[in-house]
Design a protein around this motif. Structure first.
Motif, PDB file in Angstrom:
ATOM      1  N   ASN A   1      -5.231   4.244  -2.018  1.00 41.47           N
ATOM      2  CA  ASN A   1      -3.877   3.854  -1.618  1.00 41.47           C
ATOM      3  C   ASN A   1      -2.834   4.322  -2.627  1.00 41.47           C
ATOM      4  OD1 ASN A   1      -4.742   2.694   0.722  1.00 41.47           O
ATOM      5  ND2 ASN A   1      -4.682   0.588  -0.040  1.00 41.47           N
TER       6      ASN A   1
ATOM      7  N   ARG B   1      -0.022   6.910  -1.517  1.00 44.89           N
ATOM      8  CA  ARG B   1       1.385   6.517  -1.623  1.00 44.89           C
ATOM      9  C   ARG B   1       2.170   7.533  -2.444  1.00 44.89           C
ATOM     10  NH1 ARG B   1       2.641   0.306  -2.220  1.00 44.89           N
ATOM     11  NH2 ARG B   1       0.564   0.464  -1.325  1.00 44.89           N
TER      12      ARG B   1
ATOM     13  N   SER C   1       3.057 -10.446  -2.208  1.00 50.83           N
ATOM     14  CA  SER C   1       3.538  -9.074  -2.082  1.00 50.83           C
ATOM     15  C   SER C   1       2.969  -8.210  -3.203  1.00 50.83           C
ATOM     16  CB  SER C   1       5.065  -9.072  -2.106  1.00 50.83           C
ATOM     17  OG  SER C   1       5.560  -7.774  -2.248  1.00 50.83           O
TER      18      SER C   1
ATOM     19  N   VAL D   1       2.049  -4.592  -1.118  1.00 49.05           N
ATOM     20  CA  VAL D   1       2.854  -4.220   0.050  1.00 49.05           C
ATOM     21  C   VAL D   1       4.246  -4.830  -0.111  1.00 49.05           C
ATOM     22  CG1 VAL D   1       0.859  -4.089   1.578  1.00 49.05           C
ATOM     23  CG2 VAL D   1       2.158  -6.213   1.426  1.00 49.05           C
TER      24      VAL D   1
ATOM     25  N   ASN E   1       7.013  -7.123   4.648  1.00 46.87           N
ATOM     26  CA  ASN E   1       5.714  -7.059   5.322  1.00 46.87           C
ATOM     27  C   ASN E   1       4.986  -8.399   5.209  1.00 46.87           C
ATOM     28  OD1 ASN E   1       3.375  -6.238   6.468  1.00 46.87           O
ATOM     29  ND2 ASN E   1       2.884  -4.698   4.952  1.00 46.87           N
TER      30      ASN E   1
END
Lengths: 164, 164
Positions: free
Chosen positions: A35, A39, B75, B80, B84
């Motif tokens: 990830n 990203r 978070s 994220v 979200n």
DNA sequence: ATGCGATATTTTAAACATAAAATGTTTCTT
DNA sequence: AAGAAACATTTTATGTTTAAAATATCGCAT
């Protein structure tokens, strides 16, 4: 009960439980790394070329196959749903980077290819993209690289064999 | 020009180019493996527990911290965006699996915890989830596991150090 | 020929993700 | 005490992704 039997089964249990936690930890670290890199690539593609990763990926598939691919081929190679490819291709076509031409003998299928503009643009992006990946993964020694590739190959084969 | 110098720089160039391709191949394989496993977990969570991976991930964070976490904590730990988390939490709250209570000394923050139903449900899911991961990654030897963890740790540190 | 199942693609609805704006709260500085 | 800056969260707009339904075409067995 024979105490050595009890000891054996206890060891077995603790080994299994230990392995479980190992596998979870490995999975979480694998996911975090992937990830993070994804990203990073996404951000740089956006900031430097104003393109999204899925659009870049679609163009990369086409760049490898100059004769073109059908929508279904793209879906399979990108390992995403057909509807997804449809949406991404619509946008790339609007930008003039790919073209969707009917296939002579098959009125269901489309042959998707990079336009001249798409080829030129992809070449620019690909060079930068390779550099970013080397920045992320280039520090590994040849031996580490080989080992990692081999382990991932086994993992990939194992997971692919699992039926949903 | 000294031919030995020319030879050296040529070797250097070709080594660099070779490494580039290595890094790209490793990245693609890493991505493929991660996506395969993630998709497998997603499918099973849906078919066996009718829950999505993001919702499960949020519950997993809360299960580790019985005293609760704020939205901001979630978070950060889930890596994220706040918006979200907000959306996912709204749905889990609607399903009665988590609760959002005001924090006594701070009217900005919420303390999010698993409800009794959420705890029970998560315990069931977590057992199955661990099993699925072991199915995917449990075949590695202890040595391979250690090596992989170490390499991924280095990669993670390296990527984290790159400025966007 | 005709109709049925397989194939190729697009559309639709729902969930997820982000960035940026909006809202309300707290803290710091003066 | 008043205002500014920082903080915690939600809302909004936009875009990605999937599964499933819809559309259209193809090929084959009767």
């Amino acid at each position: 009960m024979d105490p050595s039997i009890a000891q054996l089964s206890l060891d077995h249990e603790s080994r299994i439980e230990h392995d479980d936690h190992q596998a979870i930890r490995l999975w979480l670290r694998l996911l975090t790394c992937t990830n993070l890199i994804e990203r990073h690539l996404r951000n740089r593609l956006r900031s430097e070329f104003d393109i999204t990763l899925p659009r870049f990926d679609l163009m990369a598939q086409l760049a490898r196959e100059p004769q073109g691919l059908t929508m279904g081929d793209l879906s399979q190679r990108m390992m995403v749903s057909g509807g997804n490819v449809s949406g991404i291709a619509t946008q790339l076509e609007k930008e003039g980077l790919i073209s969707r031409e009917p296939v002579p003998g098959n009125r269901r299928a489309f042959c998707v290819t990079l336009t001249a503009a798409g080829n030129k643009r992809f070449a620019e992006m690909a060079t930068a993209h390779e550099g970013w990946i080397v920045d992320c993964l280039g520090e590994l020694s040849d031996a580490e690289y080989e080992h990692m590739m081999a382990m991932l190959k086994d993992i990939k084969a194992g997971v692919s064999a699992i039926k949903d």
